[in-house]
Design an enzyme around this catalytic site. Structure first.
Site, PDB file in Angstrom:
ATOM      1  N   CYS A 152      83.003  26.396  20.644  1.00 13.34           N
ATOM      2  CA  CYS A 152      84.233  26.915  19.828  1.00 13.34           C
ATOM      3  C   CYS A 152      83.948  26.380  18.576  1.00 13.34           C
ATOM      4  O   CYS A 152      84.921  26.849  17.667  1.00 13.34           O
ATOM      5  CB  CYS A 152      85.399  26.506  20.285  1.00 13.34           C
ATOM      6  N   GLY A 157      89.676  28.340  26.467  1.00 13.21           N
ATOM      7  CA  GLY A 157      89.038  29.308  26.964  1.00 13.21           C
ATOM      8  C   GLY A 157      89.237  30.471  25.982  1.00 13.21           C
ATOM      9  O   GLY A 157      89.274  30.002  24.632  1.00 13.21           O
ATOM     10  N   SER A 158      89.111  31.606  26.455  1.00 17.43           N
ATOM     11  CA  SER A 158      89.140  32.834  25.245  1.00 17.43           C
ATOM     12  C   SER A 158      90.778  33.093  25.167  1.00 17.43           C
ATOM     13  O   SER A 158      91.396  32.838  25.677  1.00 17.43           O
ATOM     14  CB  SER A 158      88.445  34.040  26.016  1.00 17.43           C
ATOM     15  N   GLU A 202      93.459  25.943  23.722  1.00 21.82           N
ATOM     16  CA  GLU A 202      92.351  25.886  22.699  1.00 21.82           C
ATOM     17  C   GLU A 202      91.513  27.064  22.872  1.00 21.82           C
ATOM     18  O   GLU A 202      91.039  27.078  24.168  1.00 21.82           O
ATOM     19  CB  GLU A 202      91.562  24.524  22.714  1.00 21.82           C
ATOM     20  N   GLN A 223      76.386  36.413  29.676  1.00 21.74           N
ATOM     21  CA  GLN A 223      76.587  35.809  28.502  1.00 21.74           C
ATOM     22  C   GLN A 223      75.256  36.396  27.594  1.00 21.74           C
ATOM     23  O   GLN A 223      75.316  36.743  26.473  1.00 21.74           O
ATOM     24  CB  GLN A 223      76.698  34.222  28.362  1.00 21.74           C
ATOM     25  N   LYS A 275      91.254  23.040  37.643  1.00 18.49           N
ATOM     26  CA  LYS A 275      90.329  24.094  37.826  1.00 18.49           C
ATOM     27  C   LYS A 275      89.495  24.212  36.842  1.00 18.49           C
ATOM     28  O   LYS A 275      89.471  24.790  35.898  1.00 18.49           O
ATOM     29  CB  LYS A 275      91.143  25.357  38.054  1.00 18.49           C
ATOM     30  N   GLU A 335      84.582  36.068  17.983  1.00 19.17           N
ATOM     31  CA  GLU A 335      83.568  34.929  18.230  1.00 19.17           C
ATOM     32  C   GLU A 335      82.527  35.463  19.112  1.00 19.17           C
ATOM     33  O   GLU A 335      82.536  36.199  20.010  1.00 19.17           O
ATOM     34  CB  GLU A 335      84.498  33.988  19.197  1.00 19.17           C
ATOM     35  N   VAL A 388      92.477  35.350  27.881  1.00 24.20           N
ATOM     36  CA  VAL A 388      93.110  34.691  29.065  1.00 24.20           C
ATOM     37  C   VAL A 388      93.966  33.766  28.573  1.00 24.20           C
ATOM     38  O   VAL A 388      94.926  33.585  29.368  1.00 24.20           O
ATOM     39  CB  VAL A 388      91.484  33.908  29.928  1.00 24.20           C
ATOM     40  N   GLY A 389      93.899  33.216  27.325  1.00 22.22           N
ATOM     41  CA  GLY A 389      95.057  32.575  27.109  1.00 22.22           C
ATOM     42  C   GLY A 389      96.441  33.064  26.743  1.00 22.22           C
ATOM     43  O   GLY A 389      97.549  32.694  27.313  1.00 22.22           O
TER      44      GLY A 389
END
Length: 485
Positions: free
Chosen positions: A284, A228-229, A250, A331, A175, A383, A232-233
């Site tokens: 990142c 991702g973020s 990551e 963004q 995905k 971040e 969400v992780g």
């Protein structure tokens, strides 16, 4: 301008429409419609997972040279078409064309590297503590791997997950991020041409909240690799726990580059500009915290600001562009909100940090430098994923190291120094997964492990031979052969 394309999902060896489509526009030129791309249903995702389960059994017994040949073919085509596919990547993501080409070329190298790794699947043997028994230790495929990849490196990050998954005998359900579907479809078309079992590789596009979450919750998935973020992780990790699905994540970071009083100034400025603003800061590994010794602080800041002001912000496909647009309106708005936050917290914005107009309508923003910031401020804790750098003044090496390590993240950290003693001490004591000495914090090789500490990473490392830890499972066999007659 080329015609807009209709992008489909690739499920069970077939190109299929979804239940709806999304529009994909060029962030450098909002009038440029790249195409409409299918959004899958959860039922279609289940179809992909069922196909993957069956295909994986065939692939696992296909032989090492078969895997080698398939991966080499994919890698060689990516390398050969890197200019073409890199331009498509730049067009939909916004990074300069040269960076897009480099990313696709590197993706090809990942495939050729893991093609060779497919032939290096060597186990261990041992004698048992019991007489007459031998032990065989080998690695076997983990099964069906779900891959959820980000938009900032749409080809490279996906490929450094997909290539080892296939090399070690697994099936893939991928995905990609919804902001970059064109690159995903273009890559899937290369895979689809290969002589592999139908369903071994599946492209399932759709929203993270439905497709990504369903993928993480599915009992048909044996492992999930996510980039991702952090929020969400956390959701993915919580979903995976229910089925004890193996996970590798990551996530965010807040990388620091320490510039000491003995630093070579040219090196320091070049590394800071490249690390903070390369890829429009949407990395990142970006060094958004610049920890600078007071002895050279003023000169460094003056030269950094001059360098930032000189950077060319323009259309990603235009020759000479150094910073393309940010990826989306959302963004851009987040970036501008963080500029306002830095000002409220007391930072002095010395340049940039503003939306600007160019010949085409896009999400353009100038690189910004904040001076006089403190490490405890929110702009130095979270971040930003923006072309923004915050300078933090320190008075000693010890204070610099402590500041670098004062973060809940820990992906990359860098130091600019001419002292071997300081460089060696920093390498050992920087609390990050990757350490750079006299180099930008961004930029890693494909044949060595990549990952971080703290909230930057969770699970086994990515890349290099270390990837086998995630994409395989270990089997220990005990054999009693008896006495020959």
């Amino acid at each position: 301008m080329e015609m807009a394309a209709q992008g489909q999902n690739f499920i069970g060896g077939r190109w299929l429409d979804g239940v709806s489509t999304i529009e994909n526009r060029n962030p450098s030129d909002l009038s440029d419609l790249i195409g409409h791309y299918a959004q899958a249903s959860t039922a279609q995702l289940d179809e992909a997972l069922e196909a993957a389960q069956q295909a994986q059994k065939l692939w696992a017994t296909s032989g090492l040279e078969k895997r080698y040949s398939v991966l080499m073919a994919v890698g060689e085509e990516l390398i050969a078409r890197s200019a073409e596919l890199g331009e498509l990547l730049a067009r939909e993501e916004g990074k300069p064309k040269a960076e897009g080409k480099g990313e696709v070329y590197r993706a090809g190298q990942f495939f050729t590297y893991y093609a060779a790794e497919a032939l290096r699947q060597i186990g261990d043997t041992a004698d048992s503590v019991r007489d007459g028994i031998e032990i065989d230790v080998r690695r076997e495929p983990v099964g069906v791997v779900g891959i959820i990849s980000p938009w900032n490196f749409p080809t490279a990050t996906a490929v450094w997950k997909i290539a080892p998954a296939l090399a070690f005998g697994n099936a893939v359900v991928w995905k990609p991020a919804n902001l970059v579907p064109a690159s995903a479809v273009a890559f899937a078309q290369i895979i689809a041409k290969q002589d592999i079992p139908a369903g071994l590789f599946n492209l399932v596009m759709g929203p993270g909240g439905s497709i990504g979450q369903h993928l993480a919750e599915s009992p048909m998935v044996n492992a999930i690799s996510f980039t991702g973020s952090v929020p969400v992780g956390r959701q993915i990790a919580a979903a995976c726990v229910g089925n004890f699905t193996k996970i590798q994540m990551e996530m965010g970071s807040k990388n620091a580059l320490a510039i000491l009083d003995d630093a070579d100034m040219d090196t320091a400025v070049a590394c800071a500009l490249g690390g903070a603003f390369g890829g429009t800061g949407q990395k990142c590994t970006a060094s958004s915290r610049l920890v600078v010794h007071s002895a050279l602080h003023d000169e460094f800041v003056e030269r950094l600001v001059a360098g930032a002001k000189a950077m060319v912000v323009d259309h990603a496909l235009k020759e000479g562009t150094q910073l393309g647009p940010v990826v989306s309106e959302q963004q851009l708005n987040e970036n501008l909100a963080n500029v306002a936050l830095g000002k409220r917290e007391g930072g002095e914005l010395l340049c940039g940090g503003e939306r600007v107009e160019r010949d085409t309508e896009g999400y353009y923003m100038t690189p910004g430098v904040f001076a006089g910031t403190r490490n405890e401020w929110q702009v130095n804790r979270e971040e930003l994923f923006a072309p923004l750098a915050c300078v933090i003044k320190v008075d000693s090496y010890d204070e610099a190291l402590a500041t670098v390590n004062d973060t809940r993240f820990g992906l990359t950290a860098g130091i600019i120094t001419q002292s071997l003693a300081r460089a060696s001490h920093f390498r050992r004591n920087a609390e990050s997964g990757c350490v750079m000495v006299n180099l930008p914090t961004a930029g890693t090789d494909y044949h060595v492990p990549f990952g971080g500490r703290g909230q930057s990473s969770y699970g086994p490392r990515e890349q290099g031979a270390y990837a086998q830890e995630f994409y395989t499972t270990v089997k220990t066999a005990y054999i009693s052969s008896g006495t020959p007659s």
